[in-house]
Design a protein around this motif. Structure first.
Motif, PDB file in Angstrom:
ATOM      1  N   LEU A 121     -31.518   8.964  95.969  1.00 17.12           N
ATOM      2  CA  LEU A 121     -32.844   8.388  95.746  1.00 17.12           C
ATOM      3  C   LEU A 121     -32.704   6.932  95.307  1.00 17.12           C
ATOM      4  O   LEU A 121     -31.756   6.582  94.603  1.00 17.12           O
ATOM      5  CB  LEU A 121     -33.594   9.173  94.674  1.00 17.12           C
ATOM      6  N   PRO A 122     -33.637   6.077  95.697  1.00 17.77           N
ATOM      7  CA  PRO A 122     -33.589   4.669  95.261  1.00 17.77           C
ATOM      8  C   PRO A 122     -33.635   4.564  93.745  1.00 17.77           C
ATOM      9  O   PRO A 122     -34.302   5.359  93.073  1.00 17.77           O
ATOM     10  CB  PRO A 122     -34.843   4.065  95.899  1.00 17.77           C
ATOM     11  N   ALA A 123     -32.934   3.566  93.219  1.00 13.36           N
ATOM     12  CA  ALA A 123     -32.898   3.369  91.768  1.00 13.36           C
ATOM     13  C   ALA A 123     -34.294   3.122  91.210  1.00 13.36           C
ATOM     14  O   ALA A 123     -34.639   3.604  90.136  1.00 13.36           O
ATOM     15  CB  ALA A 123     -31.966   2.199  91.424  1.00 13.36           C
ATOM     16  N   GLY A 124     -35.115   2.374  91.938  1.00 11.95           N
ATOM     17  CA  GLY A 124     -36.472   2.100  91.469  1.00 11.95           C
ATOM     18  C   GLY A 124     -37.323   3.352  91.396  1.00 11.95           C
ATOM     19  O   GLY A 124     -38.161   3.489  90.500  1.00 11.95           O
ATOM     20  N   MET A 125     -37.107   4.274  92.315  1.00 13.14           N
ATOM     21  CA  MET A 125     -37.843   5.535  92.290  1.00 13.14           C
ATOM     22  C   MET A 125     -37.438   6.375  91.088  1.00 13.14           C
ATOM     23  O   MET A 125     -38.293   6.939  90.389  1.00 13.14           O
ATOM     24  CB  MET A 125     -37.602   6.306  93.580  1.00 13.14           C
ATOM     25  N   MET A 126     -36.145   6.450  90.808  1.00 14.67           N
ATOM     26  CA  MET A 126     -35.668   7.217  89.662  1.00 14.67           C
ATOM     27  C   MET A 126     -36.198   6.628  88.364  1.00 14.67           C
ATOM     28  O   MET A 126     -36.573   7.358  87.443  1.00 14.67           O
ATOM     29  CB  MET A 126     -34.148   7.254  89.652  1.00 14.67           C
ATOM     30  N   LYS A 127     -36.240   5.299  88.276  1.00 12.87           N
ATOM     31  CA  LYS A 127     -36.760   4.658  87.065  1.00 12.87           C
ATOM     32  C   LYS A 127     -38.236   4.968  86.876  1.00 12.87           C
ATOM     33  O   LYS A 127     -38.688   5.231  85.754  1.00 12.87           O
ATOM     34  CB  LYS A 127     -36.554   3.141  87.131  1.00 12.87           C
ATOM     35  N   GLU A 128     -38.989   4.963  87.962  1.00 10.73           N
ATOM     36  CA  GLU A 128     -40.413   5.283  87.865  1.00 10.73           C
ATOM     37  C   GLU A 128     -40.612   6.727  87.427  1.00 10.73           C
ATOM     38  O   GLU A 128     -41.499   7.035  86.634  1.00 10.73           O
ATOM     39  CB  GLU A 128     -41.102   5.031  89.200  1.00 10.73           C
ATOM     40  N   GLY A 194     -39.797  16.785 111.647  1.00 10.60           N
ATOM     41  CA  GLY A 194     -38.750  17.159 112.585  1.00 10.60           C
ATOM     42  C   GLY A 194     -37.957  16.015 113.175  1.00 10.60           C
ATOM     43  O   GLY A 194     -37.180  16.216 114.117  1.00 10.60           O
ATOM     44  N   TRP A 195     -38.110  14.807 112.638  1.00  4.34           N
ATOM     45  CA  TRP A 195     -37.348  13.665 113.128  1.00  4.34           C
ATOM     46  C   TRP A 195     -35.888  13.779 112.690  1.00  4.34           C
ATOM     47  O   TRP A 195     -35.563  14.411 111.676  1.00  4.34           O
ATOM     48  CB  TRP A 195     -37.921  12.359 112.593  1.00  4.34           C
ATOM     49  N   LEU A 196     -35.023  13.131 113.458  1.00  3.42           N
ATOM     50  CA  LEU A 196     -33.616  12.961 113.080  1.00  3.42           C
ATOM     51  C   LEU A 196     -33.501  11.591 112.418  1.00  3.42           C
ATOM     52  O   LEU A 196     -33.702  10.566 113.074  1.00  3.42           O
ATOM     53  CB  LEU A 196     -32.723  13.045 114.317  1.00  3.42           C
ATOM     54  N   VAL A 197     -33.207  11.565 111.116  1.00  3.64           N
ATOM     55  CA  VAL A 197     -33.268  10.321 110.353  1.00  3.64           C
ATOM     56  C   VAL A 197     -31.881   9.921 109.855  1.00  3.64           C
ATOM     57  O   VAL A 197     -31.190  10.712 109.197  1.00  3.64           O
ATOM     58  CB  VAL A 197     -34.221  10.449 109.148  1.00  3.64           C
ATOM     59  N   PHE A 198     -31.504   8.705 110.194  1.00  5.69           N
ATOM     60  CA  PHE A 198     -30.266   8.096 109.691  1.00  5.69           C
ATOM     61  C   PHE A 198     -30.669   7.203 108.520  1.00  5.69           C
ATOM     62  O   PHE A 198     -31.172   6.098 108.716  1.00  5.69           O
ATOM     63  CB  PHE A 198     -29.593   7.277 110.798  1.00  5.69           C
ATOM     64  N   TYR A 199     -30.473   7.691 107.294  1.00  3.82           N
ATOM     65  CA  TYR A 199     -30.991   7.020 106.089  1.00  3.82           C
ATOM     66  C   TYR A 199     -29.840   6.487 105.254  1.00  3.82           C
ATOM     67  O   TYR A 199     -28.910   7.225 104.903  1.00  3.82           O
ATOM     68  CB  TYR A 199     -31.820   8.015 105.274  1.00  3.82           C
ATOM     69  N   VAL A 200     -29.900   5.199 104.937  1.00  3.57           N
ATOM     70  CA  VAL A 200     -28.901   4.547 104.080  1.00  3.57           C
ATOM     71  C   VAL A 200     -29.641   3.939 102.890  1.00  3.57           C
ATOM     72  O   VAL A 200     -30.239   2.867 103.010  1.00  3.57           O
ATOM     73  CB  VAL A 200     -28.120   3.460 104.834  1.00  3.57           C
ATOM     74  N   PRO A 201     -29.651   4.605 101.734  1.00  7.99           N
ATOM     75  CA  PRO A 201     -30.408   4.087 100.590  1.00  7.99           C
ATOM     76  C   PRO A 201     -29.721   2.939  99.857  1.00  7.99           C
ATOM     77  O   PRO A 201     -30.369   2.233  99.099  1.00  7.99           O
ATOM     78  CB  PRO A 201     -30.525   5.314  99.670  1.00  7.99           C
TER      79      PRO A 201
END
Length: 320
Positions: A121-128, A194-201
């Protein structure tokens, strides 16, 4: 194929009085300085001294460290948003939101977020989440516009009405304005659809620190350690789907330097056998660090050829 680049309920309970219980793995202590600036000591001798002085100058408080982000018991009387509408929306997906539901909060558990975004998870999201004491995000107008843009890519009926659909988008804005959270919400929505997501946080890791070397063939800098990590992350949510998608490119994959071991002797390419899947391709890059960078490059090309399922690239922390 779509891509999006992103440019640059916990609580604490204090217990006062008496000698604190033995510390455990989920507990911490706070030592508060007395008016003279001397830190109180966690020892029996200082405890006796504090008792003789009436205990007014020293505080020894014990805090329970957060172990569960769940909020307090839901109170309908406090769930009032603009215009008297509910402030919180209880749903499993962002797909059901219309623009009339803008500014509502969606409240998932931390486990639900981690299950949908196992890459991190993004650092900003965790802080929120920590600051607000709950794992809720606001559905903003900008996110709905972003979601609807990518929705139009795979929905011919919607696309026919709108001609401004963009397959590549760069999010830009001031620091901490919500770019990373919007991207994470988009990844969450795409995966529930159902998308195939290539996620790099943590895209910044690719250009800051770590092991890298100059590739003598491409004259670019390769990062085999991070290439192996992003391949592992891609499998975390997509393993089953990748086992069903066949490789479509069978040209040799160039090998580079392995992590700390230099170039491979006696070979400069690796080939995927006929009948291989994208899962097999990724496993090759994970197992052989010499092939990790080449496999990531090949995977990008392979995903551009996938027609059975929508594909999204979502890269956070891109510096342009």
């Amino acid at each position: 194929l779509a891509s999006l680049l992103l440019a640059s309920r916990s609580y604490a309970k204090a217990k006062g009085g008496g000698k604190p219980a033995a510390s455990t793995s989920n507990r911490g202590k706070v030592r508060v300085k007395d008016p003279k600036g001397v830190a109180s000591e966690d020892a029996s001798a200082s405890g006796e001294s504090a008792a003789s002085a009436g205990g007014a100058d020293e505080i020894d408080a014990e805090f329970e460290m957060p172990t569960d982000p769940l909020p307090p018991t839901y109170d309908p009387a406090l769930d009032v948003g603009p215009g008297g509408r509910p402030l919180f929306a209880f749903t499993d997906t962002f797909a059901s939101f219309s623009h009339r539901g803008v500014n509502a909060y969606v409240d998932f558990t931390l486990d639900e977020w981690k299950a949908m975004l196992p890459e991190g998870l993004p650092a900003g999201m965790m802080k929120e989440f920590q600051d607000t004491r709950r794992c809720a995000v606001m559905v903003r107008e900008s996110f709905l516009d972003l979601r609807d843009n990518f929705r139009r890519i795979v929905d011919p009926a919607i696309t026919a009405k709108r001609k401004d659909t963009k397959r590549q988008i760069i999010l830009d804005g001031p620091r901490s304005c919500g770019k990373s959270i919007a991207l994470a919400m988009l990844v969450h929505w795409a995966r529930t659809e159902g998308w195939l997501v290539f996620y790099v946080p943590q895209g910044k890791d690719w250009t800051h620190g770590g092991f890298f070397y100059r590739n003598t063939y491409s004259d670019l800098f390769d990062t085999p350690v991070l290439a192996g990590k992003v391949l592992q992350d891609f499998l975390k949510y997509n393993e089953t789907r990748l086992q069903q998608l066949p490789c479509q490119i069978f040209e040799p994959i160039p090998l580079g330097e392995g992590t700390g071991v230099g170039m491979m002797k006696g070979a400069d390419t690796v080939e995927m056998p006929e009948g291989s899947t994208l899962y097999d391709l990724i496993q090759t890059g994970i197992t052989h660090s010499h092939a990790a960078v080449g496999v990531v490059v090949r995977l990008r090309k392979e995903l551009s050829l996938v027609k059975d399922v929508p594909v999204l690239f979502a890269i956070d922390q891109v510096c342009l």
